[in-house]
Design a protein around this motif. Structure first.
Motif, mmCIF file in Angstrom:
data_model
loop_
_atom_site.group_PDB
_atom_site.id
_atom_site.type_symbol
_atom_site.label_atom_id
_atom_site.label_comp_id
_atom_site.label_asym_id
_atom_site.label_seq_id
_atom_site.Cartn_x
_atom_site.Cartn_y
_atom_site.Cartn_z
ATOM 1 N N ASN A 60 -7.579 28.139 -81.559
ATOM 2 C CA ASN A 60 -6.913 27.237 -80.610
ATOM 3 C C ASN A 60 -6.880 25.832 -81.188
ATOM 4 O O ASN A 60 -7.915 25.284 -81.573
ATOM 5 C CB ASN A 60 -7.693 27.264 -79.288
ATOM 6 C CG ASN A 60 -7.087 26.325 -78.278
ATOM 7 O OD1 ASN A 60 -5.874 26.330 -78.081
ATOM 8 N ND2 ASN A 60 -7.903 25.498 -77.654
ATOM 9 N N ARG A 82 -11.449 25.146 -65.685
ATOM 10 C CA ARG A 82 -12.358 24.459 -66.616
ATOM 11 C C ARG A 82 -11.828 23.057 -66.940
ATOM 12 O O ARG A 82 -12.298 22.076 -66.414
ATOM 13 C CB ARG A 82 -12.540 25.329 -67.870
ATOM 14 C CG ARG A 82 -13.761 24.974 -68.679
ATOM 15 C CD ARG A 82 -13.573 23.794 -69.598
ATOM 16 N NE ARG A 82 -12.568 24.041 -70.631
ATOM 17 C CZ ARG A 82 -12.099 23.076 -71.426
ATOM 18 N NH1 ARG A 82 -12.529 21.831 -71.313
ATOM 19 N NH2 ARG A 82 -11.179 23.351 -72.330
ATOM 20 N N ASP A 83 -10.762 22.958 -67.742
ATOM 21 C CA ASP A 83 -10.263 21.613 -68.077
ATOM 22 C C ASP A 83 -9.648 20.977 -66.820
ATOM 23 O O ASP A 83 -9.790 19.777 -66.585
ATOM 24 C CB ASP A 83 -9.201 21.703 -69.196
ATOM 25 C CG ASP A 83 -9.338 20.563 -70.192
ATOM 26 O OD1 ASP A 83 -9.794 19.483 -69.772
ATOM 27 O OD2 ASP A 83 -8.985 20.732 -71.371
ATOM 28 N N HIS A 102 -3.004 17.878 -74.487
ATOM 29 C CA HIS A 102 -3.218 16.928 -73.385
ATOM 30 C C HIS A 102 -2.015 16.012 -73.270
ATOM 31 O O HIS A 102 -1.206 15.877 -74.188
ATOM 32 C CB HIS A 102 -4.535 16.171 -73.594
ATOM 33 C CG HIS A 102 -5.709 16.994 -73.135
ATOM 34 N ND1 HIS A 102 -6.161 16.944 -71.840
ATOM 35 C CD2 HIS A 102 -6.473 17.910 -73.780
ATOM 36 C CE1 HIS A 102 -7.185 17.798 -71.714
ATOM 37 N NE2 HIS A 102 -7.384 18.395 -72.886
ATOM 38 N N PRO A 106 -6.469 22.147 -80.478
ATOM 39 C CA PRO A 106 -6.376 21.196 -79.382
ATOM 40 C C PRO A 106 -5.852 19.828 -79.824
ATOM 41 O O PRO A 106 -6.280 19.299 -80.844
ATOM 42 C CB PRO A 106 -7.814 21.046 -78.888
ATOM 43 C CG PRO A 106 -8.657 21.919 -79.748
ATOM 44 C CD PRO A 106 -7.851 22.267 -80.964
ATOM 45 N N HIS A 142 -3.488 23.705 -77.261
ATOM 46 C CA HIS A 142 -4.130 23.152 -76.070
ATOM 47 C C HIS A 142 -3.783 21.663 -76.078
ATOM 48 O O HIS A 142 -4.425 20.877 -76.774
ATOM 49 C CB HIS A 142 -5.641 23.397 -76.189
ATOM 50 C CG HIS A 142 -6.474 22.785 -75.125
ATOM 51 N ND1 HIS A 142 -7.130 23.532 -74.172
ATOM 52 C CD2 HIS A 142 -6.792 21.491 -74.849
ATOM 53 C CE1 HIS A 142 -7.811 22.741 -73.374
ATOM 54 N NE2 HIS A 142 -7.629 21.480 -73.769
ATOM 55 N N THR A 191 -6.650 17.057 -78.413
ATOM 56 C CA THR A 191 -7.658 16.621 -77.441
ATOM 57 C C THR A 191 -7.321 15.293 -76.777
ATOM 58 O O THR A 191 -7.567 15.103 -75.588
ATOM 59 C CB THR A 191 -9.027 16.531 -78.161
ATOM 60 O OG1 THR A 191 -9.271 17.802 -78.764
ATOM 61 C CG2 THR A 191 -10.150 16.177 -77.218
ATOM 62 N N LEU A 242 -16.505 28.861 -71.752
ATOM 63 C CA LEU A 242 -16.503 27.872 -72.833
ATOM 64 C C LEU A 242 -17.938 27.590 -73.296
ATOM 65 O O LEU A 242 -18.868 27.570 -72.485
ATOM 66 C CB LEU A 242 -15.836 26.574 -72.344
ATOM 67 C CG LEU A 242 -15.681 25.474 -73.380
ATOM 68 C CD1 LEU A 242 -14.650 25.848 -74.446
ATOM 69 C CD2 LEU A 242 -15.247 24.142 -72.726
ATOM 70 N N SER A 298 -12.107 26.622 -81.259
ATOM 71 C CA SER A 298 -11.276 25.411 -81.205
ATOM 72 C C SER A 298 -11.876 24.311 -82.060
ATOM 73 O O SER A 298 -13.028 23.910 -81.831
ATOM 74 C CB SER A 298 -11.212 24.869 -79.772
ATOM 75 O OG SER A 298 -10.481 25.707 -78.950
ATOM 76 N N HIS A 301 -15.252 31.330 -75.815
ATOM 77 C CA HIS A 301 -14.436 30.282 -76.436
ATOM 78 C C HIS A 301 -15.394 29.196 -76.898
ATOM 79 O O HIS A 301 -15.989 28.498 -76.074
ATOM 80 C CB HIS A 301 -13.447 29.740 -75.387
ATOM 81 C CG HIS A 301 -12.649 28.565 -75.870
ATOM 82 N ND1 HIS A 301 -11.935 27.745 -75.017
ATOM 83 C CD2 HIS A 301 -12.436 28.072 -77.127
ATOM 84 C CE1 HIS A 301 -11.322 26.804 -75.718
ATOM 85 N NE2 HIS A 301 -11.617 26.970 -76.989
HETATM 86 O O1 KIV Z 1 -9.225 19.109 -75.169
HETATM 87 C C1 KIV Z 1 -10.009 19.783 -75.841
HETATM 88 O O2 KIV Z 1 -10.205 19.578 -77.051
HETATM 89 C C2 KIV Z 1 -10.753 20.831 -75.160
HETATM 90 C C3 KIV Z 1 -11.504 21.808 -76.016
HETATM 91 C C4 KIV Z 1 -12.824 22.152 -75.451
HETATM 92 C C5 KIV Z 1 -10.651 23.009 -76.262
HETATM 93 O O3 KIV Z 1 -10.663 20.959 -73.952
#
Ligand code: KIV
Ligand code: ZN
Length: 502
Positions: A166, A12-13, A201, A168, A199, A170, A72, A138, A96
């Protein structure tokens, strides 16, 4: 010992990485490998995003068992219904759902008040809960959200039935200490009413550090991707977080359910399928991660591995059985090597792989594990062969313009074509494009050497675009021009299949 759940979002991501899109068969292959790897939850896609995403999640839910399958959904009824429709056949399933909570997102992107965002989040968790037992929520852009408001939202969605919260990061903005403190506040408030997940990044290169800091402060689930692929600078890399926990168990007192011996195979599968290479110095799975160059280090290693090696290569599935097979190896040896490598193939698949193995062994003295994996990855994506390479001759030098003479079959016709190009690959591609009269555009061309030596198997990956649709083709051969031709033809065959299925 604490067991941290691994929630894999490569499909997904990870798929949101520029150029990383995968077709349904490729997604199934990845999902099956993720089960072998031992991930707890597979986020299989974002079903409302497209029919292709929906179909992929549905097939994964039907065919891949052994992990929770998550879909998602934005905090909207139509998204949640669609996610439910796609995952409902999975023996273990999760919805989710997410809603932004930062003032920046609420004010500039969604134009809703905090109160409205809170109400929608709780209502949609309640709605998801009416469809499935396992609901994750999230609050998007959590790390730039006012903490008191964030806690209010989390409290409301737990009351509505969310079992995983969750958090994030983001935009990859958080710093390890700060993020750890935030997770602690959430954990103190929520206690054991829900699992706290993170989660992260990687915009500041801190996604793994932030995830580890969260674990130290009560997080029980980490969302991550193989090779750290994902939106922009990517997501927390699964192999890094897992191996940090395993190597420093003394410090974290935590572990995962991951079978780390499957790490390298999974990493290579993702590279092959997405065409996104791993940087050589990347931790754990980079080509140089276990290569010791300096004399002092080599001296130490020869005396005792522990001097400079904190992880055994075999722990991630890198086996030191350098020399594997050659042209005199028979079916039996080949079959048992496949078994040792963890493949369980049907008889006809073994036979087809064996034929290809024999033809490779005629060109290359030693066949390494990586060569076998490349052969199999070429064969695992089922493509109807509208076009088939019959013969290719390429000539050129420092003075003469490169020329390619091609024979290609299209159905039951064989077409000959000669073209000149700026380089040999250009000549080959012009010949193929001319012979099949393609309208597609070549977006990406990548070459990768599978093993060392001048007889190494070269792997070529190309991405083509036709009418807004992208496809990828791979080809492997000791002759890099043949590998390039095979990759291009595979991609053209995929486009042809698409046209037929439309
Ligand atoms: O980075 C993010 O906030 C997401 C959410 C959909 C969990 O990928
Ligand atoms: Zn994300």
């Amino acid at each position: 010992m604490n067991t941290i759940k691994i929630f894999d979002t490569t499909l997904r991501d990870g798929e949101q990485s520029p150029g990383a899109s995968m077709n349904v068969d490729e997604k199934i292959m990845v999902a099956k490998q993720l089960v072998k790897l031992g991930v707890d939850i597979i986020e299989a896609g974002f079903p409302i995003a497209s029919q292709g995403d929906f179909d992929a999640v549905k097939r994964i839910a039907e065919e891949v068992h052994g992990a929770v399958i998550a879909g998602l959904a934005r905090a909207k009824e139509e998204d949640i219904r669609r996610a439910y429709e796609s995952i409902k056949q999975a023996p273990a399933k999760r919805i989710h759902t997410f809603h932004s909570t930062s003032d920046i997102h609420l004010k500039y992107q969604f134009r809703v008040s905090r109160e409205e965002a809170l109400r929608r989040s709780a209502d949609m968790v309640r709605f998801a809960k009416s469809l499935v037992e396992d609901v994750e929520f999230s609050p998007m852009d959590a790390t730039r959200t006012d903490i008191d408001y964030l806690l209010e939202v989390l409290e409301a969605v737990v009351d509505a039935g969310a079992k995983t919260l969750n958090i994030p990061d983001t935009v990859g903005y958080a710093l390890p200490q700060e993020f750890g403190a935030m997770i602690k506040r959430i954990k103190d408030k929520i206690g054991d009413r829900a699992v706290i997940s993170v989660h992260c990044h990687n915009d500041l290169g801190l996604s793994v550090a932030n995830s580890l800091s969260a674990i130290l402060n009560g997080a029980g689930q980490v969302e991550c991707t193989i090779n750290g692929i994902g939106e922009r600078a990517g997501n927390c890399s699964m192999e890094e977080v897992v191996m940090a926990l395993k190597t420093r168990r003394d410090f974290f007192n935590a572990d995962t359910n991951i079978n780390t011996k499957e790490i390298i195979r999974t990493s290579r599968l993702i590279t092959r399928i997405t065409g996104i290479p791993v940087q050589p110095n990347k931790a754990i799975v980079g080509a140089n991660a276990f290569a010791h160059e300096s004399g002092i280090h080599q001296d130490g290693l020869l005396k005792e591995k522990m001097t400079y090696e904190i992880i055994k290569p075999s722990d991630i599935g890198l086996n030191k059985t350098e020399l594997v097979l050659g042209k005199h190896s028979g079916r039996h040896a080949f079959k048992s090597r496949l078994k040792e490598l963890g493949y369980s193939l049907r008889a006809e698949e073994i036979e087809s792989a064996f034929v290809r193995f024999k033809s490779l062994a005629d060109q290359k003295k030693y066949i390494f594990d990586e060569d076998i994996e490349a052969l199999l990855s070429e064969q695992t994506t089922k493509v109807t062969e509208t076009y088939k390479l019959v013969d290719l001759y390429v000539a050129g030098g420092s003075q003469a313009k490169p020329m390619a003479a091609l024979k290609i079959s299209i159905g039951d016709k064989v077409i000959d074509r000669i073209e000149y190009g700026d380089g040999p690959v250009d000549a080959v591609y012009r010949a193929i494009a001319g012979a099949v009269d393609t309208k597609s555009t070549l977006l990406k061309f990548e070459v990768n050497s599978i093993t060392g030596g001048t007889d190494a198997l070269g792997e070529v990956s190309v991405t083509l675009e036709e009418e807004g649709k992208k496809v990828r083709g791979q080809g492997a051969d000791t002759n890099i021009l043949i590998a390039a031709a095979k990759a291009y033809i595979t991609a053209l065959n995929k486009l042809a299949m698409r046209r037929v299925n439309q």
